[in-house]
Design a protein around this motif. Structure first.
Motif, PDB file in Angstrom:
ATOM      1  N   GLU A 177     -12.171  -0.815   0.876  1.00 52.29           N
ATOM      2  CA  GLU A 177     -11.129  -1.771   0.534  1.00 52.29           C
ATOM      3  C   GLU A 177      -9.861  -1.051   0.075  1.00 52.29           C
ATOM      4  O   GLU A 177      -9.571   0.033   0.551  1.00 52.29           O
ATOM      5  CB  GLU A 177     -11.662  -2.765  -0.500  1.00 52.29           C
ATOM      6  N   GLU A 178      -9.153  -1.608  -0.855  1.00 54.33           N
ATOM      7  CA  GLU A 178      -7.826  -1.080  -1.197  1.00 54.33           C
ATOM      8  C   GLU A 178      -7.807   0.369  -1.690  1.00 54.33           C
ATOM      9  O   GLU A 178      -6.967   1.158  -1.276  1.00 54.33           O
ATOM     10  CB  GLU A 178      -7.163  -1.974  -2.254  1.00 54.33           C
ATOM     11  N   ALA A 179      -8.757   0.707  -2.562  1.00 49.16           N
ATOM     12  CA  ALA A 179      -8.690   2.010  -3.222  1.00 49.16           C
ATOM     13  C   ALA A 179      -8.624   3.167  -2.221  1.00 49.16           C
ATOM     14  O   ALA A 179      -7.828   4.092  -2.375  1.00 49.16           O
ATOM     15  CB  ALA A 179      -9.890   2.174  -4.147  1.00 49.16           C
ATOM     16  N   SER A 180      -9.454   3.102  -1.175  1.00 50.56           N
ATOM     17  CA  SER A 180      -9.479   4.234  -0.245  1.00 50.56           C
ATOM     18  C   SER A 180      -8.170   4.323   0.533  1.00 50.56           C
ATOM     19  O   SER A 180      -7.714   5.412   0.871  1.00 50.56           O
ATOM     20  CB  SER A 180     -10.666   4.123   0.713  1.00 50.56           C
ATOM     21  N   ARG A 227       0.838  -1.216   0.000  1.00 55.54           N
ATOM     22  CA  ARG A 227       0.000   0.000   0.000  1.00 55.54           C
ATOM     23  C   ARG A 227       0.863   1.251   0.000  1.00 55.54           C
ATOM     24  O   ARG A 227       0.539   2.233  -0.664  1.00 55.54           O
ATOM     25  CB  ARG A 227      -0.912   0.000   1.233  1.00 55.54           C
ATOM     26  N   LEU A 263      -5.168   3.425  -0.600  1.00 52.22           N
ATOM     27  CA  LEU A 263      -4.176   3.984  -1.518  1.00 52.22           C
ATOM     28  C   LEU A 263      -4.385   5.486  -1.665  1.00 52.22           C
ATOM     29  O   LEU A 263      -3.442   6.271  -1.645  1.00 52.22           O
ATOM     30  CB  LEU A 263      -4.263   3.302  -2.885  1.00 52.22           C
ATOM     31  N   ALA A 264      -5.643   5.889  -1.786  1.00 50.99           N
ATOM     32  CA  ALA A 264      -5.948   7.311  -1.937  1.00 50.99           C
ATOM     33  C   ALA A 264      -5.479   8.086  -0.701  1.00 50.99           C
ATOM     34  O   ALA A 264      -4.898   9.170  -0.811  1.00 50.99           O
ATOM     35  CB  ALA A 264      -7.452   7.503  -2.139  1.00 50.99           C
ATOM     36  N   GLY A 299       0.568   3.777  -3.061  1.00 48.34           N
ATOM     37  CA  GLY A 299       0.044   5.090  -2.676  1.00 48.34           C
ATOM     38  C   GLY A 299       1.113   6.161  -2.826  1.00 48.34           C
ATOM     39  O   GLY A 299       0.856   7.259  -3.325  1.00 48.34           O
ATOM     40  N   PHE A 305     -14.263   5.918  -2.253  1.00 51.87           N
ATOM     41  CA  PHE A 305     -13.467   4.765  -2.685  1.00 51.87           C
ATOM     42  C   PHE A 305     -13.780   3.462  -1.956  1.00 51.87           C
ATOM     43  O   PHE A 305     -13.105   2.462  -2.165  1.00 51.87           O
ATOM     44  CB  PHE A 305     -11.973   5.074  -2.536  1.00 51.87           C
TER      45      PHE A 305
END
Lengths: 356, 254
Positions: B120-123, B65, B125-126, B69, B117
């Motif tokens: 899960e992963e997207a938020s 991550r 990373l954001a 990110g 997001f």
């Protein structure tokens, strides 16, 4: 050397405690509505100011602390000396004791706490097995966690078979509705959400099914051993008041009163009514260490061990201290139907929790 | 030589003192022993985590991550920073807006991240990307802006093409500032990933720490603290080495 320093700190601590006004710190599990209102027997005592009245004569105050972080947060409070007495869920109690917090289980709490596994209303998931590999939310370290672990064990699954998200009741409801999780393991507030079309109950322990009853949650009333050592008399009187409140409210004639109390923090009345169903709240909350309660306690510890939630067993003989309750029942509850036959109904407490 | 030995030893002596204080506080139970676990037990927990493979799994997720990110956030910071630094017009247009968003603490973005997001992963990373973005942006803008005019004049005399001007003048001049930004960001990225994992995750060091806390296993929480610290030290050392290699003429930048 170690003893001396520990004794010195202890002395210093005791001195400061004795010097200041005594305050009894009573920790209560917070509710989703964030209201400083307790439920059940302790809720009755709160409403009628029974603890305050009992201790007012000596200028001792009772401080009610509502822990938003529920059981896990109360454990931290117990560990740092900020909590004297508390009533909380089965798993936090077990985790705290197994984690080395010096507590005494002084009164059995309630049994028959239901869990509700909810999905989004439009979800295509129908059975518990459908949830395998899906995103599940619940608050870890609470009674819901233990009941869930026991539930999926019956299906041959473990927590590793799901994507688990640690979410509170409010966060869980929001995440469910916005589609960020597939299911949430919650309390009776999800009944109401389901009625309003915001969720669908996929599974609940609120049935007559024996297996469901087996995994229902329960609660424990514990005192910190430090408080018990320093103020045995205060603790005895606290338990006396608890039993007095139990005698006053545990009466089948007062079912409506009980439901009103349970709903008081903000729960819809109908939720509570449906959650209780046809069960006897008197039986569920009887303040006696009977065989039913002990069996739940033993199997709860066993399940926590098997799921790897605790790493060592709990010796019930050293955890349960029934001396306070025994005395209180004699002086306060001679006439109560639920305490009839006491102490013969109370089973003997021996050995470890996990391995009978 | 003696002085050199001290500069090597000094940090370790402080670390040793902290460890000793921790040991003694735990040994004599000056803090509740259930909260302050002795260092040797925490070490044992780390060893157990390694042997069970959980450490590798959680650390792997957190590092992944951070890498992604950080890549997104720092990449955007460099690109946008270079643009703003070299164009007065772009800076007038976008500078103030970026300044406003800069005032928002990273944590305040968390609810928005979840709404947009998911959990899960997207938020995550954001979240990490936003945390990394600003230090890189600001330092890059500053670095590119502060390229001395006389260097461009020299470039003109030598008849450099725009591409050559960029590679031979802008990049070497701005590089120290950019590296400072990158180094500040990696520390933030690491902090951000731990907090992102506290919010709602099923893997990662941050998740492991919250989970341990919920289960009242304070040894796990402290093990997490040590691991996060160790990785922080390692990445910082790595960046220090990279700086010495890339911009040897500057010496230690940060």
């Amino acid at each position: 050397m170690k003893r001396k320093i520990a004794a010195a700190t202890q002395l210093l601590w005791t001195a400061t405690v004795l010097a200041g006004p005594v305050e009894i710190h009573l920790a209560v599990v917070g509710n989703p509505y964030d209201t400083p209102i307790a439920t059940g027997i302790i809720g009755y005592a709160q409403e009628h100011r029974l603890f305050e009245t009992e201790f007012a004569k000596e200028g001792i105050s009772v401080k009610w602390d509502f822990y938003k972080g529920t059981g896990p947060a109360i454990n931290e409070g117990l560990a740092n000396g900020g909590v004297d007495v508390t009533s909380y869920g089965d798993l936090p109690g077990i985790l705290g004791k197994a984690g080395g917090i010096d507590t005494r289980l002084i009164v059995p709490g309630t049994v028959g706490q239901n869990i509700y596994v909810a999905t989004a209303p439009q979800s295509s998931l129908r059975t518990l097995l459908d949830l395998r590999g899906k995103r599940i939310g619940y608050m870890k370290g609470t009674y819901l966690h233990l009941s869930w672990v026991r539930l999926i064990r019956h299906l041959g699954l473990s927590e590793r078979d799901f994507k688990v998200f640690n979410l509170s009741q409010t966060e869980g409801a929001a995440a469910l509705q916005s589609g960020h999780i597939d299911a949430y393991v919650g309390v009776n507030t999800f009944l109401d959400l389901a009625t309003r079309g915001g969720a669908r109950i996929l599974y609940t322990t609120n049935t007559k099914d024996a297996q469901a009853r087996e995994i229902q949650g329960f609660s424990v009333v514990v005192a910190s051993s430090r408080f018990a050592r320093e103020h045995p008399d205060l603790l005895q009187r606290w338990v006396n008041v608890y039993v007095r409140a139990a005698v006053a409210v545990l009466d089948e004639q007062k079912r409506d009163e009980w439901i009103r109390l349970a709903a008081k923090p903000g729960y819809p009345l109908d939720n509570i009514r449906r959650d209780l169903g046809e069960n006897s709240f008197v039986e569920q909350n009887a303040a006696v260490f009977d065989e039913r309660y002990l069996a739940k306690l033993r199997s709860g510890i066993q399940a926590a061990l098997e799921a790897g939630l605790i790493r060592r067993d709990i010796d019930l003989a050293t955890w349960i201290d029934r001396s306070y309750l025994d005395k209180a029942l004699k002086t306060e509850a001679a006439s109560a139907t639920w305490a009839k036959g006491y102490p013969s109904v109370s089973a003997s407490i021996t050995g470890s929790g996990g391995r009978p | 030589m003696r002085r050199f030995a001290w500069t090597i030893l000094a940090p370790f002596s402080v670390q040793f003192a902290v460890l000793l204080a921790w040991y003694l506080l735990a040994r004599f139970e000056l803090f509740p022993p259930t909260l302050l676990i002795p260092p040797q037990l925490v070490w044992q927990t780390i060893v157990d985590l390694w042997n069970s493979g959980d450490l590798q799994t959680h650390m792997g997720w957190s590092l992944r991550r951070v890498a992604l990110g950080y890549g997104i956030g720092a990449g955007a910071g460099i690109g946008l920073g270079a643009a703003l630094g070299s164009s007065r017009r772009l800076e007038i247009w976008f500078g103030p807006t970026l300044d406003i968003f800069k005032q928002v603490p990273v944590f305040a973005w968390a609810p928005m991240m979840i709404v947009f997001f998911g959990i899960e992963e997207a938020s995550k990373l954001a979240f990490v990307a936003v945390a990394c973005f600003y230090p890189v942006l600001l330092n890059t803008t500053q670095g590119v802006k502060s390229v001395q005019a006389k260097l461009f004049e020299v470039g003109e005399v030598f008849g450099l093409s725009p591409r050559q001007r960029f590679l031979r003048i802008v990049v070497p001049s701005a590089l120290p500032a950019v590296l400072t930004g990158l180094r500040q960001s990696i520390a933030l990225a690491w902090m951000a990933v731990v907090s992102a994992e506290l919010l709602g995750a099923e893997s990662g060091i941050g998740f492991y720490m919250t989970y341990s806390r919920q289960l009242f296993q304070m040894d796990g929480v402290l093990a997490g603290v040590l691991l996060v610290g160790a990785v922080g030290i390692a990445t910082n050392a790595l960046f220090g080495a990279a700086e010495r290699w890339l911009v040897p003429w500057i010496g230690e930048v940060a």
